[in-house]
Scaffold this active site. Structure first.
Site: not given
Ligand code: DGL
Length: 272
Positions: A13-14, A45-46, A76-78, A156, A188-190
């Site tokens: 993930d990011s 990463y977003g 990570c979804n992005t 975060e 988003c994984t957060h």
């Molecule tokens: N965890 C990232 C996702 O699932 C988002 C966090 C980021 O922007 O890096 O997209």
């Protein structure tokens, strides 16, 4: 393919948000050993371009392949939105690659939802990955999307289940785009960390909206796949390793939020 059941599962993930996916995998597959890489040097990463995320993914993918992972999960979804095809090609017959989107799309179709909302980073929403994949399977599903860029940094920074998070969540969920939906994908994984708050928001309004967190759905998909392919480690509990490209005390502390237990982060400057 690497069909060695004793090989590790690689994830990245990011940053540390993907630990929600790692946690869900270990809950469902407790004997597995994980190799987790959080690209904390490059988060978020977003708001990065697709090309840049593909470049990061290539480097991290090579690292996880060098560890002989049987499965690689883009947690990570992005990155799942813009770099999945590239990583799958790159892995070829060395490892099975999973993203965090396809399992959720299958769930939408299986449950026959017709009005779907998606919230995620700018990168995920602008890629239209969810919308495109859902529409490809059922063109009649309406997909409403909203970028919610404040949520990942808010989570975060530990602002969860309090006044600030309630306000930010309320502001986003009251957006006109998300008014007529049956289900909301937390893309988003957060976001599993604020799932309960989001459910409480809808409950307080007496609105029936099913809230889908990607981590548990993806973990269940991976478990089914591993059972079918004889990839589950049924022997003793494996040892996991958690790497980050930039180490700070605050990342180390925040891991507890995402992983439910403390994790020893190993600094690995992959990009130097
Ligand atoms: N965890 C990232 C996702 O699932 C988002 C966090 C980021 O922007 O890096 O997209």
């Amino acid at each position: 393919m690497n069909n060695n059941a004793h090989a590790p599962i690689g994830l990245f993930d990011s940053g540390i948000g993907g630990l929600t996916v790692a946690n869900a995998i270990l809950e469902q597959l407790p004997n597995e050993s994980l190799i987790y890489f959080g690209d904390t040097a490059h988060l978020p990463y977003g708001d990065k371009s697709a090309d840049t995320i593909r470049y990061f993914t290539k480097t991290i993918g090579s690292f996880l392949l060098s560890k002989e992972c049987k499965i690689i999960v883009i947690a990570c979804n992005t990155a799942s939105s813009v770099a999945f095809d590239m990583l799958e090609n790159m892995a070829g017959d060395k490892a099975y690659v999973f993203n965090v989107i396809d399992a959720v799309v299958d769930e939408i179709i299986r449950k026959k939802y017709k009005k779907v909302g998606v919230i995620g980073t700018l990168g995920t929403i602008n890629s239209n990955a969810y919308k495109t994949k859902i529409k490809k399977k059922d063109a009649d599903v309406e997909v409403q999307q909203l970028a919610t860029p404040l949520l990942a940094p808010m989570i975060e920074s530990g602002f969860v289940d309090g006044q600030i998070s309630h306000l930010v969540i309320e502001e986003y969920l009251n957006s006109p785009e998300l008014q007529d939906i049956e289900t909301l994908i937390l893309a988003c994984t957060h976001y599993p960390l604020i799932k309960k708050e989001i459910e409480a928001f809808y409950a307080a309004k007496n609105k029936k909206v099913d809230v889908l967190a990607t981590n548990e759905i993806v973990a269940a998909q991976i478990k089914r796949f591993m059972i079918e392919h004889g990839l589950v480690n049924y022997e003793k509990k494996g040892k996991s390793a958690f790497y980050v490209s930039d180490y700070t005390e605050s990342f180390a502390k925040t891991t507890q939020l995402f992983f439910k237990e403390s994790v020893d982060l190993i600094h690995l400057p992959l990009f130097k």
